[in-house]
Motif scaffolding. Sequence first.
Motif, PDB file in Angstrom:
ATOM      1  N   GLN A 195       0.939  -1.219  -0.004  1.00 31.65           N
ATOM      2  CA  GLN A 195      -0.065   0.080   0.137  1.00 31.65           C
ATOM      3  C   GLN A 195       0.962   1.338  -0.128  1.00 31.65           C
ATOM      4  O   GLN A 195       2.080   1.247   0.605  1.00 31.65           O
ATOM      5  CB  GLN A 195      -0.998  -0.061   1.259  1.00 31.65           C
ATOM      6  N   ILE A 196       0.415   2.291  -0.716  1.00 30.01           N
ATOM      7  CA  ILE A 196       0.954   3.714  -0.650  1.00 30.01           C
ATOM      8  C   ILE A 196       0.322   4.498   0.157  1.00 30.01           C
ATOM      9  O   ILE A 196      -0.950   4.485   0.456  1.00 30.01           O
ATOM     10  CB  ILE A 196       0.963   3.975  -2.040  1.00 30.01           C
ATOM     11  N   TYR A 197       1.122   5.232   0.968  1.00 26.32           N
ATOM     12  CA  TYR A 197       0.300   6.391   1.891  1.00 26.32           C
ATOM     13  C   TYR A 197       0.998   7.614   1.697  1.00 26.32           C
ATOM     14  O   TYR A 197       1.971   7.958   1.103  1.00 26.32           O
ATOM     15  CB  TYR A 197       0.759   5.955   3.285  1.00 26.32           C
ATOM     16  N   LYS A 198       0.058   8.734   1.932  1.00 22.93           N
ATOM     17  CA  LYS A 198       0.339  10.105   1.715  1.00 22.93           C
ATOM     18  C   LYS A 198       1.822  10.214   2.393  1.00 22.93           C
ATOM     19  O   LYS A 198       1.961   9.903   3.659  1.00 22.93           O
ATOM     20  CB  LYS A 198      -0.573  11.005   2.135  1.00 22.93           C
ATOM     21  N   GLY A 199       2.518  10.915   1.382  1.00 24.31           N
ATOM     22  CA  GLY A 199       4.097  11.338   2.356  1.00 24.31           C
ATOM     23  C   GLY A 199       5.093  10.282   1.483  1.00 24.31           C
ATOM     24  O   GLY A 199       6.345  10.492   1.767  1.00 24.31           O
ATOM     25  N   ASP A 200       4.839   8.987   1.160  1.00 24.94           N
ATOM     26  CA  ASP A 200       5.688   8.073   0.771  1.00 24.94           C
ATOM     27  C   ASP A 200       6.317   8.920  -0.304  1.00 24.94           C
ATOM     28  O   ASP A 200       5.557   9.638  -1.166  1.00 24.94           O
ATOM     29  CB  ASP A 200       4.913   6.832   0.295  1.00 24.94           C
ATOM     30  N   ILE A 201       7.765   8.367  -0.674  1.00 19.91           N
ATOM     31  CA  ILE A 201       8.385   8.964  -1.975  1.00 19.91           C
ATOM     32  C   ILE A 201       8.412   7.846  -2.838  1.00 19.91           C
ATOM     33  O   ILE A 201       8.932   6.563  -2.706  1.00 19.91           O
ATOM     34  CB  ILE A 201       9.890   9.230  -1.656  1.00 19.91           C
ATOM     35  N   LEU A 202       7.885   7.885  -4.092  1.00 25.45           N
ATOM     36  CA  LEU A 202       7.825   6.879  -4.989  1.00 25.45           C
ATOM     37  C   LEU A 202       8.789   7.168  -6.138  1.00 25.45           C
ATOM     38  O   LEU A 202       9.139   8.211  -6.631  1.00 25.45           O
ATOM     39  CB  LEU A 202       6.527   6.797  -5.864  1.00 25.45           C
TER      40      LEU A 202
END
Length: 221
Positions: A195-202
């Motif tokens: 899962q991706i969360y707000k603030g993660d750096i992709l």
Amino acid sequence: MNKKEFAVIGLGRFGGSICRALSEEGMEVMAMDIDEDKVNEYSTIASHAVVGDSTDESVLKSIGIRNFDLVIVAIGDNLKASILTTIILKELGVKQIWVKAQNDYHEKILSKIGADRIVHPERDMGKRIAHNIISNNVLDYLELSDEHSIIEIVAGQKIDGKSLIELDVRANYGVTIVAMKRGRDIIVSPQATEQIYKGDILIIIGADTDISRFEKNLIEE
């Protein structure tokens, strides 16, 4: 994303490449140079092209320079003109001033007079700078070829809590998320269930057109 207005002062190789890249992204760009031939060259590329001496405060006032969101000073070998232009822009209250530095000495002076960002062309390609200017979410941008890049981008609200399999970015956008940073943790080749969360750096790789589509649809708020 609100359309911002940019001014590029100095239309040498570096300034010209920024002007062209911003224009290709659909941005409003005013191109300015003291050399009429250079201005004519960019008259069909930029939104506006102006012949003028940027070290003359009255000239900068007359074109409403303080109304631009960001001004890039890309003057070539004339250090005096670069420094004086930066000082005048600061005094006129320009919101953001990015300046091309010729060397470390030039950089020190620009830092002291308040340039918001100092750019070394040999380290930062014009296309990369233009991309960083446009998107507040992009942390870094590396050109792999004329058409492919790798970027570091901050995940926003639109994809908060969604898994990679839900987004299926490879099928939908043609890009690949090769890694993710969450705080101090780095996830290389994340699983589809991640899962991706707000603030993660992709960290994303793909064709420039596909990356741009991904940004506009999933990143920009």
